[in-house]
Design an enzyme around this catalytic site. Sequence first.
Site, PDB file in Angstrom:
ATOM      1  N   MET A   1       0.856  -1.188   0.000  1.00 53.93           N
ATOM      2  CA  MET A   1       0.000   0.000   0.000  1.00 53.93           C
ATOM      3  C   MET A   1       0.892   1.239   0.000  1.00 53.93           C
ATOM      4  O   MET A   1       2.089   1.116  -0.020  1.00 53.93           O
ATOM      5  CB  MET A   1      -0.894  -0.028   1.240  1.00 53.93           C
ATOM      6  CG  MET A   1      -1.814  -1.253   1.269  1.00 53.93           C
ATOM      7  SD  MET A   1      -3.102  -1.146   0.012  1.00 53.93           S
ATOM      8  CE  MET A   1      -3.379  -2.860  -0.351  1.00 53.93           C
ATOM      9  N   CYS A   2       0.347   2.403   0.006  1.00 53.32           N
ATOM     10  CA  CYS A   2       1.090   3.668   0.036  1.00 53.32           C
ATOM     11  C   CYS A   2       0.158   4.796  -0.423  1.00 53.32           C
ATOM     12  O   CYS A   2      -0.865   4.539  -1.034  1.00 53.32           O
ATOM     13  CB  CYS A   2       2.312   3.694  -0.904  1.00 53.32           C
ATOM     14  SG  CYS A   2       3.708   2.705  -0.301  1.00 53.32           S
ATOM     15  N   ASP A   3       0.555   6.017  -0.125  1.00 52.11           N
ATOM     16  CA  ASP A   3      -0.110   7.195  -0.680  1.00 52.11           C
ATOM     17  C   ASP A   3       0.959   8.211  -1.031  1.00 52.11           C
ATOM     18  O   ASP A   3       1.863   8.460  -0.228  1.00 52.11           O
ATOM     19  CB  ASP A   3      -1.103   7.797   0.334  1.00 52.11           C
ATOM     20  CG  ASP A   3      -2.328   6.921   0.511  1.00 52.11           C
ATOM     21  OD1 ASP A   3      -3.170   6.911  -0.395  1.00 52.11           O
ATOM     22  OD2 ASP A   3      -2.431   6.223   1.539  1.00 52.11           O
ATOM     23  N   ASP A  24       3.712   2.305   3.027  1.00 55.92           N
ATOM     24  CA  ASP A  24       2.995   1.305   3.818  1.00 55.92           C
ATOM     25  C   ASP A  24       3.555  -0.077   3.497  1.00 55.92           C
ATOM     26  O   ASP A  24       3.513  -0.513   2.346  1.00 55.92           O
ATOM     27  CB  ASP A  24       1.498   1.358   3.504  1.00 55.92           C
ATOM     28  CG  ASP A  24       0.931   2.758   3.687  1.00 55.92           C
ATOM     29  OD1 ASP A  24       1.476   3.515   4.514  1.00 55.92           O
ATOM     30  OD2 ASP A  24      -0.048   3.087   3.002  1.00 55.92           O
ATOM     31  N   GLU A  87       4.005   3.055  -5.660  1.00 52.38           N
ATOM     32  CA  GLU A  87       2.774   2.511  -5.076  1.00 52.38           C
ATOM     33  C   GLU A  87       2.558   1.107  -5.603  1.00 52.38           C
ATOM     34  O   GLU A  87       2.772   0.853  -6.786  1.00 52.38           O
ATOM     35  CB  GLU A  87       1.559   3.311  -5.578  1.00 52.38           C
ATOM     36  CG  GLU A  87       1.543   4.756  -5.232  1.00 52.38           C
ATOM     37  CD  GLU A  87       0.806   5.028  -3.941  1.00 52.38           C
ATOM     38  OE1 GLU A  87       0.095   4.110  -3.465  1.00 52.38           O
ATOM     39  OE2 GLU A  87       0.940   6.134  -3.429  1.00 52.38           O
TER      40      GLU A  87
END
Length: 334
Positions: A1-3, A24, A87
């Site tokens: 995950m990630c943003d 993440d 991402e």
Amino acid sequence: MCDCLCALAPATANGVTLFAKNSDRPADEGQVIERFEPRRDTGPVGTTYIEVDPHPSDTIGFVGSRPWWLWGVEHGVNDAGVAIGNETIYTRLDPRAFPPALTGMDLVRLGLERASTAAQAVEVMTALLETYGQGGAGHRGGRNPYWSSFLVADAGAAFVVETSGREWAAEAVERTRAISNRTTIPAFDAAHRHPGQPVERLVDPRLAASRAVLAAEPVSVAAVKAHLRSHVGQEGYTVCMHVPGEAGQAQATTAALVAELPGPARFLLGSPCTSVFVPLAVGRPLGQPIPWQHLDPAVAADLEAGLEADYADDDGWNAEAWRRVGQALRTIAR
Ligand SMILES: [Zn+2]
């Protein structure tokens, strides 16, 4: 995950481009903040799983945040002022059928080492992608390979790159842009999005929160930091992520970056809600990064305010910043 998110200079409070990422990862995986010095070409480059052609010229130095067992990095800023983050994304193409090749994190590092502008980084990374392909687990233990999307920025331009195997699409950022764990470039999204991926539940709330921060112009460093520390989302899939699970299954934000281009690159280790963004001068001696420990949010806020007030783009600052972080941790330990 990630943003990941970015705002080009005309949209920011300080009038310089802002780039940010929450990384993440498995909750029990540590990351290290490192300076990678420029180096000369000495033959093939060994990445996480494969060797690639030698660097075409001396590499560009950069500061990156690296999961300890990977060759590649989650995000970083190089000496030319290029910032890159990636991402996890899934598409209709099943990544489990592909042999180990480049990972998204390898491509982030190769872009930082080989490109002096954001546009050049897009060229370098997509050429490597077409030549070598993607493959291999991004998590230790060999489970769950995935494709990557990227946000690439410099002082004057930014781009989103989305991939599926060796296919890719790039889109220039007009003013502000956020990405998360899904395809977002309209034509690429329509052609490649996995119909079974639960983006509405696990991804879109985070992406919407990032878009809201960017829509509230002028975008400030303080607003972006507060966003990365927020818990918008559900089932633990929040911007500052806390997904519970068995050992090896739990996911959390384990590192973050808020960089001004040009300006300080604020690196954070651990959960943003209980850690500190340390403003660093990229291109200067890194000093000794301090391993992360949980900080009371009030203590972290005080420490961070002091670091922000005294930040200096000189050879002594980074060592001084880490010294202060270490001192704050020792004070708490007493
Ligand atoms: Zn949190």
